[in-house]
Design a protein around this motif. Sequence first.
Motif, PDB file in Angstrom:
ATOM      1  N   ARG A 195      11.320 178.961 -26.484  1.00 18.87           N
ATOM      2  CA  ARG A 195      11.628 177.490 -26.837  1.00 18.87           C
ATOM      3  C   ARG A 195      10.477 176.790 -25.915  1.00 18.87           C
ATOM      4  O   ARG A 195       9.937 176.006 -26.660  1.00 18.87           O
ATOM      5  N   VAL A 196      10.609 176.909 -24.476  1.00 21.78           N
ATOM      6  CA  VAL A 196       9.835 176.049 -23.859  1.00 21.78           C
ATOM      7  C   VAL A 196       8.400 176.307 -23.916  1.00 21.78           C
ATOM      8  O   VAL A 196       7.677 175.338 -24.017  1.00 21.78           O
ATOM      9  N   ARG A 197       7.980 177.660 -23.998  1.00 19.77           N
ATOM     10  CA  ARG A 197       6.680 177.999 -24.342  1.00 19.77           C
ATOM     11  C   ARG A 197       6.116 177.476 -25.821  1.00 19.77           C
ATOM     12  O   ARG A 197       5.085 176.844 -25.796  1.00 19.77           O
ATOM     13  N   ASP A 198       6.992 177.495 -26.898  1.00 15.15           N
ATOM     14  CA  ASP A 198       6.710 176.938 -28.132  1.00 15.15           C
ATOM     15  C   ASP A 198       6.404 175.359 -28.294  1.00 15.15           C
ATOM     16  O   ASP A 198       5.862 174.852 -28.882  1.00 15.15           O
ATOM     17  N   ASN A 199       7.207 174.950 -27.197  1.00 17.84           N
ATOM     18  CA  ASN A 199       7.269 173.233 -27.186  1.00 17.84           C
ATOM     19  C   ASN A 199       6.382 172.672 -26.017  1.00 17.84           C
ATOM     20  O   ASN A 199       6.889 171.579 -25.594  1.00 17.84           O
ATOM     21  N   ARG A 200       5.503 173.504 -25.556  1.00 20.59           N
ATOM     22  CA  ARG A 200       4.988 173.158 -24.020  1.00 20.59           C
ATOM     23  C   ARG A 200       4.184 171.869 -24.304  1.00 20.59           C
ATOM     24  O   ARG A 200       4.335 171.030 -23.424  1.00 20.59           O
ATOM     25  N   ASN A 201       3.414 171.655 -25.308  1.00 22.60           N
ATOM     26  CA  ASN A 201       2.861 170.479 -25.647  1.00 22.60           C
ATOM     27  C   ASN A 201       3.607 169.208 -25.559  1.00 22.60           C
ATOM     28  O   ASN A 201       3.447 168.252 -25.038  1.00 22.60           O
TER      29      ASN A 201
ATOM     30  N   SER B  87       1.115 161.891 -13.663  1.00 17.12           N
ATOM     31  CA  SER B  87       1.295 162.008 -14.986  1.00 17.12           C
ATOM     32  C   SER B  87      -0.071 162.753 -15.551  1.00 17.12           C
ATOM     33  O   SER B  87      -0.078 163.323 -16.651  1.00 17.12           O
ATOM     34  N   SER B  88      -1.153 162.096 -14.858  1.00 16.67           N
ATOM     35  CA  SER B  88      -2.539 162.396 -15.124  1.00 16.67           C
ATOM     36  C   SER B  88      -2.473 164.065 -15.361  1.00 16.67           C
ATOM     37  O   SER B  88      -3.193 164.660 -16.298  1.00 16.67           O
ATOM     38  N   PHE B  89      -2.277 164.650 -14.249  1.00 23.73           N
ATOM     39  CA  PHE B  89      -2.242 166.140 -14.059  1.00 23.73           C
ATOM     40  C   PHE B  89      -1.213 166.793 -15.168  1.00 23.73           C
ATOM     41  O   PHE B  89      -1.731 168.047 -15.514  1.00 23.73           O
ATOM     42  N   ILE B  90      -0.107 166.320 -15.067  1.00 21.88           N
ATOM     43  CA  ILE B  90       0.730 167.048 -16.125  1.00 21.88           C
ATOM     44  C   ILE B  90       0.194 167.077 -17.449  1.00 21.88           C
ATOM     45  O   ILE B  90       0.134 167.934 -18.314  1.00 21.88           O
ATOM     46  N   PHE B  91      -0.449 165.934 -18.036  1.00 20.00           N
ATOM     47  CA  PHE B  91      -1.020 165.850 -19.123  1.00 20.00           C
ATOM     48  C   PHE B  91      -2.053 166.572 -19.739  1.00 20.00           C
ATOM     49  O   PHE B  91      -2.280 167.191 -20.383  1.00 20.00           O
ATOM     50  N   LYS B  92      -2.865 166.764 -18.362  1.00 21.74           N
ATOM     51  CA  LYS B  92      -3.924 167.575 -18.597  1.00 21.74           C
ATOM     52  C   LYS B  92      -3.648 169.141 -18.261  1.00 21.74           C
ATOM     53  O   LYS B  92      -4.380 169.724 -19.376  1.00 21.74           O
ATOM     54  N   PHE B  93      -3.020 169.506 -17.702  1.00 18.82           N
ATOM     55  CA  PHE B  93      -2.670 170.894 -17.256  1.00 18.82           C
ATOM     56  C   PHE B  93      -1.508 171.430 -17.983  1.00 18.82           C
ATOM     57  O   PHE B  93      -1.434 172.546 -17.968  1.00 18.82           O
ATOM     58  N   GLY B  94      -0.706 170.644 -18.189  1.00 21.53           N
ATOM     59  CA  GLY B  94       0.451 171.164 -18.991  1.00 21.53           C
ATOM     60  C   GLY B  94       0.576 171.433 -20.232  1.00 21.53           C
ATOM     61  O   GLY B  94       1.293 172.058 -21.024  1.00 21.53           O
ATOM     62  N   ARG B  95      -0.781 170.799 -20.976  1.00 27.22           N
ATOM     63  CA  ARG B  95      -0.663 171.216 -22.561  1.00 27.22           C
ATOM     64  C   ARG B  95      -1.786 172.562 -22.555  1.00 27.22           C
ATOM     65  O   ARG B  95      -2.479 172.684 -21.725  1.00 27.22           O
ATOM     66  N   THR B  96      -1.682 173.050 -23.881  1.00 28.62           N
ATOM     67  CA  THR B  96      -2.480 173.993 -24.295  1.00 28.62           C
ATOM     68  C   THR B  96      -3.607 173.487 -25.122  1.00 28.62           C
ATOM     69  O   THR B  96      -2.946 172.449 -25.935  1.00 28.62           O
TER      70      THR B  96
END
Length: 156
Positions: free
Chosen positions: A21-27, A143-152
């Motif tokens: 579920r975490v992987r599916d909702n990663r973005n 937050s900039s790094f999480i937004f950039k590298f946390g999404r697919t």
Amino acid sequence: MSAQGCCDDMATDCCPETLDRVRDNRNKISSAMAGALFAVGWWFIIDASVAHQIEGKDQLCGVSSTIGLIMFNSISAAMMDNNMYTEGVCGPTGARVWLIIGLMASFGGFIAATWIMAQEYLPHHKEAGGVSLFMQNFLILLSSFIFKFGRTNEMY
């Protein structure tokens, strides 16, 4: 092709359905976390401006970090690849320059906030204002790094 995250190689023995579920909702999760950190960062400086009389010139560090966040996150990984992105004025070189300028604005705001905290607020026993200024820029950078590298980069 999706970007591999730091949690993708975790053992799935303990709770595989939760990890799926975490992987599916990663973005969604990384976007919400980045937005919450950004909002809390600006809340720190708004509160400090009211309660601790932060000067207006000191708030430019947060503006610089915010502009850097926008610039840094407006470039996708595909834009920096020589083969994939050929449109635009400068192609991949322009995208790389834009990315570097965005990183310079983000880190410049963070470094300036740290300097201002150490030079103007801590020696004059105004720790709360200085720490708020530091925390604002730290949270915006995070937050900039999480937004950039946390999404697919998968298409929906």
